[in-house]
Design an enzyme around this catalytic site. Structure first.
Site, PDB file in Angstrom:
ATOM      1  N   GLU A  50      49.463  27.522  18.646  1.00  0.00           N
ATOM      2  CA  GLU A  50      50.372  28.672  18.608  1.00  0.00           C
ATOM      3  C   GLU A  50      50.560  29.293  19.986  1.00  0.00           C
ATOM      4  O   GLU A  50      51.002  30.436  20.123  1.00  0.00           O
ATOM      5  CB  GLU A  50      49.873  29.692  17.578  1.00  0.00           C
ATOM      6  CG  GLU A  50      49.670  29.077  16.187  1.00  0.00           C
ATOM      7  CD  GLU A  50      50.762  29.398  15.160  1.00  0.00           C
ATOM      8  OE1 GLU A  50      51.429  30.428  15.297  1.00  0.00           O
ATOM      9  OE2 GLU A  50      50.941  28.597  14.214  1.00  0.00           O
ATOM     10  N   HIS A 101      46.887  36.010  14.965  1.00  0.00           N
ATOM     11  CA  HIS A 101      46.741  35.478  16.319  1.00  0.00           C
ATOM     12  C   HIS A 101      45.718  36.354  17.052  1.00  0.00           C
ATOM     13  O   HIS A 101      45.614  37.554  16.760  1.00  0.00           O
ATOM     14  CB  HIS A 101      48.061  35.556  17.111  1.00  0.00           C
ATOM     15  CG  HIS A 101      49.127  34.619  16.631  1.00  0.00           C
ATOM     16  ND1 HIS A 101      50.430  35.019  16.433  1.00  0.00           N
ATOM     17  CD2 HIS A 101      49.091  33.299  16.320  1.00  0.00           C
ATOM     18  CE1 HIS A 101      51.151  33.982  16.026  1.00  0.00           C
ATOM     19  NE2 HIS A 101      50.368  32.930  15.943  1.00  0.00           N
ATOM     20  N   CYS A 110      53.731  40.122  21.655  1.00  0.00           N
ATOM     21  CA  CYS A 110      54.259  38.911  20.991  1.00  0.00           C
ATOM     22  C   CYS A 110      55.602  38.509  21.570  1.00  0.00           C
ATOM     23  O   CYS A 110      55.960  37.340  21.570  1.00  0.00           O
ATOM     24  CB  CYS A 110      54.481  39.163  19.504  1.00  0.00           C
ATOM     25  SG  CYS A 110      53.013  39.585  18.599  1.00  0.00           S
TER      26      CYS A 110
END
Ligand code: SUG
Length: 420
Positions: A163, A231, A349
């Protein structure tokens, strides 16, 4: 020009919607079915970039992706009109806005060959994100095409989920000296998936030519994932010699911090105890999903936070006390990115950090205020005002999304590079 940190923000695409696609991302789940506001969303993202420019930071952009992704639908033997609703929503997702998941970047000073290495993330755990990488790779190859500066790697193969930078931190005493790269992986997440596989992290480190003496692989705690930290950047952020993290972010924090101190004695660990801010409040407020940046001209560090952090009293009081103290973080800069936040994407993000010389980057991907004004004008004129879940198959809406994208890409002179 010298090497510096450049934040590349994903411009929020015209198909931004709330389909509840990310299991384990509590904001995504709780906003499933809500009406989104793509125009407002993109303008919020642009305002965040403007605020960063005003702080004296260098700013880049990534373009939204072409949606609906008809290639992906065709590879599944279907089309937008025929697909089941969750597949249709996946083909329409604007999730590439979260540029922290675009790739992992190792600056030239950390790598064996002295080049900046970039590996596009495969994002294979979530169907709606698994089809981002081909268009992301194309943009990375376009933006960072200078062969004497960058190496761009293909995605890590299945079944090892990767990711990108959301699970990667770099600590250093300066961007032109070797730093310590930290890869955070998940093994278990209670009811939720662990999206970063340790074998993907190890592969990225090998491909980037990182020195084992300056690389750490650290397990994210199961309780953090189970509480909604899908995350690592939801519970930790690092910049230069500072790591700012929740007490419950890592499975074995004592071992991690001891190894880190051995590798980088100058490191400053700012740990937020669970007794002051619970994991639940940390995730609700997204205080760690902040951009921790070094201000130019010796201004110390600033934390660019989601404005939601101001609405959780325990969080805001703790932060105010921290900046009033004598630590390295001197300034709090709240920004309104509520449209992205409602899908679990805070200020951190939305950006990918690339340490590089701006002169080595394709200038079409770098922005100043004037360029942002022009992008904002296109967004204001073309981006849909609202998308309700039932609209995702509306042919007029699809045509307007496609037109919006073409107008922006054409304006930036990128049609020849990015057309699907
Ligand atoms: O992958 N949300 C994204 C949010 C990504 C945040 N990025 C970082 N933490 N770096 C995700 O879960 C929601 C899509 C939807 O529900 O429609 C979504 O994909």
């Amino acid at each position: 020009m010298t090497v510096r940190e450049i934040n590349f923000d994903g411009i929020i695409g015209p198909s931004h919607n709330y389909a509840g696609l990310s299991l384990g991302n509590l904001a995504s789940t709780s906003h499933a079915g809500a009406v989104s506001r793509p125009r407002a969303a993109a303008l919020q993202g642009i305002d965040k970039m403007r605020a960063n420019l005003r702080l004296g930071l260098t700013q880049g952009i990534f373009l939204p992706q072409w949606r609906p992704n008809a290639h992906w639908l065709a590879s599944l033997g279907t089309s937008l009109a025929e697909a089941q609703p969750h597949i249709r929503a996946a083909a329409m997702s604007a999730s590439s806005m979260w540029a922290a998941n675009a790739a992992t970047v190792s600056p030239a000073s950390d790598t064996a060959d002295g080049l900046t290495h970039v590996t596009v993330a495969n994002l294979m755990t979530m169907p709606h994100r698994s089809h981002e990488w081909p268009q992301t790779l194309n943009q990375l190859r376009t933006a960072f095409s200078a062969r004497d500066a960058f190496v761009i790697h293909d995605p890590i193969p299945a079944p090892f989920g990767d990711e990108g930078a959301a699970n990667h931190m770099r600590l250093c005493e300066g961007h032109d000296v070797p730093g310590v790269e930290i890869f955070v992986y998940g093994e278990a997440g209670g009811p939720f998936p662990a999206r970063q596989h340790v074998e993907a992290s190890r592969a990225v480190a090998r491909l980037h030519g990182l020195s084992p003496a300056r690389t750490l692989f650290v397990q994210q705690s199961e309780e953090a994932i189970a509480a909604g930290a899908f995350h690592n950047d939801v519970v930790a952020v690092a910049n230069e010699t500072v790591i700012f993290a929740h007490e419950q972010a890592f499975a074995d924090k004592d071992r991690f911090y001891a190894a880190l101190r051995d590798m980088l004695p100058a490191v400053q660990v700012i740990e937020v105890p669970a007794s002051a801010i619970s994991l639940i409040d940390a995730i609700r407020s997204y205080l760690f999903n902040a951009q921790l940046v070094t201000l130019p001209d010796g201004g110390g560090m600033a934390l660019i936070l989601p404005s939601e952090a101001q609405s959780v009293p325990a969080v805001w009081q703790w932060l105010e006390a921290m900046v009033a103290g004598n630590g390295p973080i001197r300034k709090l800069e709240p920004v309104d990115v509520r449209q992205s936040m409602a899908n679990g994407g805070g200020p951190a993000c939305l950006r990918l950090r690339v340490v590089a010389n701006p002169a080595d980057i394709d200038p079409r991907f770098l922005v100043d205020e004037e360029k942002l004004d022009a992008i904002a004008a296109i967004v204001a004129a073309y981006w849909p005002e609202e998308i309700a879940p039932d609209d995702l198959n509306d042919t007029r809406l699809i045509a307007s999304i496609e037109q919006s994208w073409l107008t922006l890409v054409d304006h930036l002179g990128l049609s020849g590079d990015l057309l699907p």
